[in-house]
Design an enzyme around this catalytic site. Structure first.
Site, PDB file in Angstrom:
ATOM      1  N   SER A 540      35.061  42.461  39.212  1.00  0.00           N
ATOM      2  CA  SER A 540      33.903  41.533  39.088  1.00  0.00           C
ATOM      3  C   SER A 540      33.441  41.850  40.450  1.00  0.00           C
ATOM      4  CB  SER A 540      34.406  39.966  39.116  1.00  0.00           C
ATOM      5  OG  SER A 540      33.179  39.382  38.946  1.00  0.00           O
ATOM      6  N   HIS A 655      33.952  38.375  30.110  1.00  0.00           N
ATOM      7  CA  HIS A 655      34.178  38.658  31.577  1.00  0.00           C
ATOM      8  C   HIS A 655      35.832  39.170  31.814  1.00  0.00           C
ATOM      9  CE1 HIS A 655      32.899  39.515  35.529  1.00  0.00           C
ATOM     10  NE2 HIS A 655      33.683  38.634  36.063  1.00  0.00           N
TER      11      HIS A 655
END
Length: 685
Positions: A540, A655
């Site tokens: 991320s 995610h």
């Protein structure tokens, strides 16, 4: 968006087509790259055994079944080899204390998915408080942030056929009472912010169409989001609306008698009610009522007095250069502060009596990373405490505010052999002279000869603190067989409070990268490793970190694992939730801010003709937070330039990168196999 003059147009991006998540051409490209990566890494001699072992760890029935209390019962969501998607269940505290508790099954997600023909992934629960028999269950398709919301009856243990239902969206929902909800969702054109989150909050009554819900509040289009909720504490019931302006700025409003009253606080502070008190956590200095409170302080005042304009606050916590507030839990009569002290935790208990706050340190041995959460914040002073460290598996305790006694409830077994492993805390000096701490985990017999395979992990953003924690996967895949594992506490994180984070915001982002580079150089200077044996990993925002460092100091590393990353910083604010992060990175449409961003944007800084370490880029098709186009386009550009890149995209998972334990095991087996092979792990072993 900024009103400043936008930068000059950049050359056409030849890989924009890879941003079409489910486009036929893009999917064909993904499938082709996956085949290349899988054919290489899955053929490595250690891959199959490692994948099987990691799957066994993830599916182990000896994991701790962490639980939350509602209405006197403990609720847990669980995955194992039999329940790939998971089961939702509950039990009593007395039963939970047993080594093998008896559980009451509420929902079998595998069965539900089969019956409904859906790829359901668990998304959590919103309770009707304080002891209501209903809840709202969130389910996503494939693991993304967008969820379907459905009302569940806890007595009948089933979804209500005529209950509240919200279609798939990035919704925010909360109970007002048994027959009324606050809802923020996709109501149609104009109802979402530029970041893709709810802009409008409505009051939705049972038995009425969602289209007829009454508007309570509307945020601006360029705000991050709007939400509302009810504090159901008996005697202190209050309804709140929050306008989230940016990632670190907000307005808190009290909804009373049909009016919205602004709760006094700095825009960048967090605030919430605890019974008769207003508690405020400061991100910056605040001058009020003739007193200046420092950045990182925790304050409290009488709620009604503060609402009426009073400016007298009690100071509950003051930071120091080495300490910061890491977390806060609320029980019936106490506040529990988790304090970070040189990146190690301690617990401070606060109680209010006779109009004064009193603090005491909870007597705990030096036990590693600590986390607390209330057993029942309304009715009880009990709380859960978890303790773990790099080499110490997690233990779950039950405690009572006001006492130091710990009742052990559950302990995780050792999933890897930690015998002989030692944890060291070192400091590196960054480019501007800042001392940057980091942890290094290695065997006591490790030879300090500059030739140890080493993985350096970092994040450096969004106030996220990287604390010592038990990593069963990294331990089994790396530490157990002699690798060195390093965690860097670089600026941009929250390890030393808001100032440590703010030091690396926007135009100062390079400081986080400089810190990470300094740690890598320090590892080499200490002769723990060398550039040929050093790999880096981040996901991320951490993916942006390793992507930037890859392009700036490629000679320092021999392997890069870049997971669910941001990499195209010219377009990040246009993709999915990207606009919500402009408070962190800046606005690429502002020429001045783009000039700073452009200097590190990995997609724009990677060059043909330069020699880069080998890269493994991983992402998920169903990631609806950080667009998979970032990783796709970076891989395509680097391949076009002739660089050695592997790319792997899980077709599910959101995610987190994976939707179930089997996918997670495969993802990490590919990752650690790549690092083992690239850093000479087989040779070292």
């Amino acid at each position: 968006m900024s009103s400043a003059t936008p930068p000059a147009p950049i050359p056409d991006d030849p890989y924009l087509w890879l941003e079409e998540v489910d486009g036929a051409r893009a999917r064909a490209w993904v499938e082709g790259r996956n085949r290349v990566t899988e054919s290489e890494l899955e053929a490595q001699p250690r891959y199959a055994a490692l994948r099987e072992r990691l799957r066994a760890i993830l599916d182990s029935n000896e994991k701790i079944p962490y639980a939350r209390c509602h209405g006197g019962l403990l609720y847990n969501f669980w995955r194992d080899a039999v329940h790939a998607r998971g089961i939702w269940r509950r039990t009593t505290l007395d039963e939970y204390r047993k080594a093998a508790p008896g559980w009451e099954l509420l929902l079998d997600l595998d069965r539900l998915a089969r019956e409904e023909g859906e790829n359901w992934v668990w998304g959590g629960v919103t309770w009707l408080e304080p002891e209501g028999g209903r809840c709202l269950v969130s389910l996503s398709r494939g693991g993304g942030d967008a969820h379907v919301v459905r009302e569940f009856d806890l007595t009948e243990r089933r979804f209500l056929p005529d209950g509240f239902v919200l279609p798939e969206a990035k919704s925010d929902v909360a109970w007002i009472d048994r027959d009324t909800l606050f809802v923020g969702t996709d109501f149609g054109p104009g109802s979402l912010t530029d970041s893709g989150y709810p802009r409008i909050v409505k009051r939705w009554r049972r038995g009425t169409a969602l289209a007829h819900a009454e508007t309570v509040y509307e945020a601006r289009q360029d705000d991050l989001s709007a939400s509302a909720w009810v504090d159901a504490t008996p005697g202190f019931e209050r309804a709140f609306v929050q306008r989230q302006i940016g990632f670190y700025s907000s307005e808190l409003l009290l909804l009373r008698d049909g009016r919205l009253l602004k709760v006094p606080k700095p825009e960048d502070a967090n605030a919430f009610a605890v019974r008769d008190q207003l508690v405020i956590e400061l991100r910056s200095r605040w001058e009020v009522g003739g007193t200046t409170y420092p950045q990182g302080a925790l304050l409290a005042a009488d709620f009604e007095a503060a609402l009426s304009g009073a400016t007298v606050f009690d100071t509950l916590f003051l930071p120091s250069p080495a300490t910061s507030l890491d977390g806060l839990s609320v029980t019936r009569d106490a506040l529990l502060l988790t304090v970070l002290d040189k990146v190690r935790n301690r617990i401070v208990e606060l109680r209010r009596a006779d109009g004064r706050w009193r603090a005491r340190d909870v007597a705990l041995p030096d036990m590693g990373a600590l986390d607390t959460w209330a057993y029942d914040r309304i009715a009880s002073d009990r709380y859960f405490l978890t303790v773990n460290g790099f080499t110490e598996p997690s233990t779950l305790y039950l405690m009572n505010a006001g006492a130091d006694a710990r009742e052990p409830l559950k302990s995780m077994p050792a999933f890897f052999d930690a015998e002989g492993l030692q944890v060291h805390q070192f400091e590196a000096q960054s480019k501007d002279g800042t001392r940057v701490p980091y942890f290094a985990v290695m065997h006591r017999d490790t030879r300090i000869d500059g030739d140890n395979p080493t993985v350096l992990y970092g994040y450096g953003g969004f106030e996220v603190s990287l604390k010592p924690s038990y990593g069963a996967i990294s331990g089994a895949a790396w530490l157990e067989s002699g690798g060195v594992y390093v965690v860097a506490n670089i600026r941009g994180g929250g390890e030393f409070g808001p100032g440590w984070h703010q030091a690396a915001l926007k135009a100062n982002r390079q400081r986080a990268f400089d810190d990470f580079i300094a740690v890598a150089e320090d590892l080499i200077a200490r002769k723990i490793t060398n550039a040929r044996r050093l790999g880096i990993m981040g996901g991320s925002n951490g993916g942006l970190l390793v992507g930037a460092v890859l392009t700036q100091r490629p000679e320092l590393f021999n392997a890069v694992v870049c997971q669910v990353p941001l990499l195209d910083m010219r377009r990040y604010h246009l993709l999915l939730a990207g606009a919500s992060w402009m408070s962190e990175y800046g606005d690429p449409d502002d020429s001045a801010e783009w000039s700073a961003i452009a200097r590190y944007s990995p997609y724009h800084q990677v060059r043909a003709g330069r020699r880069y370490p080998r890269v493994l880029l991983t992402t998920s098709t169903r990631d609806d937070r950080v667009h998979p186009g970032h990783a796709r386009k970076m891989a395509a550009r680097m391949l076009e330039q002739g660089h050695d890149v592997l790319y792997w995209e899980n077709l599910e998972g959101g995610h987190a990168g994976a939707a179930d334990n089997a996918q997670t095991a495969r993802m990490w087996a590919l990752t650690w196999t790549f690092l083992q092979h690239q850093l000479g792990k087989d040779h070292a072993a």
